[in-house]
Enzyme design. Structure first.
Site, short mmCIF file in Angstrom:
data_model
loop_
_atom_site.label_atom_id
_atom_site.label_comp_id
_atom_site.label_asym_id
_atom_site.label_seq_id
_atom_site.Cartn_x
_atom_site.Cartn_y
_atom_site.Cartn_z
N LYS A 185 57.52 44.91 25.80
CA LYS A 185 58.92 44.86 25.34
C LYS A 185 59.89 45.15 26.47
CE LYS A 185 58.06 46.79 20.77
NZ LYS A 185 57.73 45.58 20.06
N LYS B 230 53.26 56.03 31.00
CA LYS B 230 54.62 56.46 30.62
C LYS B 230 55.20 57.42 31.65
CE LYS B 230 55.27 54.45 26.63
NZ LYS B 230 56.31 53.55 26.27
N LYS C 117 50.19 43.20 31.16
CA LYS C 117 50.37 42.63 29.83
C LYS C 117 51.85 42.37 29.52
CE LYS C 117 51.07 46.81 27.22
NZ LYS C 117 51.26 47.31 25.90
#
Ligand code: AMP
Length: 325
Positions: free
Chosen positions: A193, A107, A190
């Site tokens: 979203k 993040k 992966k």
């Protein structure tokens, strides 16, 4: 017990990593499924979008087959007890261990202008979500393995600190035994979203075709004896979950004999994704149109989840030493 952030539509990773297991588990277990709309705030969604996002994910859960008659389906922020448990668990969560979490490091890299405190304590809120219902199985994808490990650690730490055997230590759960990681269409990493590499359950057939045909592959067929490259392996992983086994076998043989045409393989994958998502997509639209049904699901879910959460918080307060006057 499982939750999904409400920051966008569900993608194939969410389905095959988590939801597919929800569908099996709900028949035999007392299940809690929720929409993680507190977690969603870490990326600062606009107030005008938040409700719509939550509604969309709820409709998608239901369209996939999560049954609110047998499972508890709720929205995280409808159960404010979780924020109290989060606060209490934060007292025994250490900054060093939180800073070392892979998701936190990712993040920091992805949103350097918004490294807020809730990003650091994200695994604590996640632990609170899980242990507030004293869950012992959590259907998650491989990306959540470390968070689950931390949840077990926080539960164990609480039990040791207060010399009780109160919280179970939950395990990550997948029916196929191995936790699943659905890769993105961009060749590495992966499906996510916000990575721009995903196929969403609500995508139209045209969108699906366009995205899959653009997926990264090799430029030509493999050389004799050559292992598939990472992007090609990724396509096989996706094919493995959406296509039947004969189709996978056919393309594996074509790859082994160096005759594979990636265009054909992608066409097949797109077709199979469309076939798989078509019924879900049409149910999403029907469910979204039924405001009354959605509102009933949400209020019944909140009531059941609050009953379970408030019991835990009451007992935790007592264990910690809070007494009424
Ligand atoms: P998120 O979308 O990050 O809120 O994740 C919700 C659930 O979907 C979690 O159980 C994740 O482990 C699972 N999930 C998300 N992306 C993937 C993926 N690419 N492959 C497998 N599972 C995933």
């Amino acid at each position: 017990m499982s939750g999904i952030r409400s920051t966008g539509n569900l993608h194939l990773g969410n389905y095959f990593g988590a939801i597919k297991n929800f569908l099996k588990m709900q028949k035999e277990n007392n299940c809690y499924f929720f929409i993680a709309d507190y977690h969603a705030l870490t990326t600062h969604p606009k107030p005008g979008n938040l409700h719509g996002n939550i509604k969309q994910v709820l409709a998608e859960y239901l369209a996939c087959g999560i049954d609110p008659e047998i499972a508890t389906v709720f929205i995280q922020s409808d159960v404010p007890e979780v924020s109290e448990l989060y606060l209490l668990l934060n007292m025994n969560a250490y900054v060093g261990e939180l800073e070392r979490t892979t998701s936190f490091k990712e993040k920091i890299r992805k949103q350097p202008d918004n490294i807020n405190a809730a990003l650091l304590t994200y695994p604590v809120l996640m632990a609170a979500d899980i242990i507030i219902h004293k869950a012992n199985k959590v259907p998650v994808g491989k990306d959540q393995e470390q968070h689950l490990e931390m949840t077990r650690r926080f539960a164990r730490r609480f039990n040791m600190m207060y010399d009780v055997n109160y919280f179970p230590e939950p395990d990550a759960y997948n029916f196929g035994k191995q936790l699943v990681k659905i890769p993105g269409l961009d060749g590495t990493g992966k499906m996510g979203k916000s990575e721009g590499n995903g196929v969403f359950l609500a995508d139209t057939p045209q969108e699906i075709k366009k995205k899959v045909m653009r997926a990264v592959t090799d430029t030509g067929p493999a050389k004799p004896g050559q292992e598939p490259s990472e992007p090609v392996k990724n396509l096989f992983t996706i094919m493995n979950v959406v296509s039947d086994q004969d189709t996978v076998k056919f393309f594996k043989e074509k790859h082994a004999s160096c005759e594979i045409r990636y265009g054909d393989m992608k066409k097949q994958i797109a077709e199979d994704i469309i076939k798989f998502t078509e019924p879900i997509r049409s149910r999403i639209n029907d469910i979204l149109a039924d405001e009354k049904y959605l509102s009933r699901v949400v209020s019944e879910g909140a009531e059941k989840a609050r009953a379970s959460a408030s019991k835990t918080v009451r007992e935790v307060r007592e264990i910690i030493g809070y007494r009424s006057f």
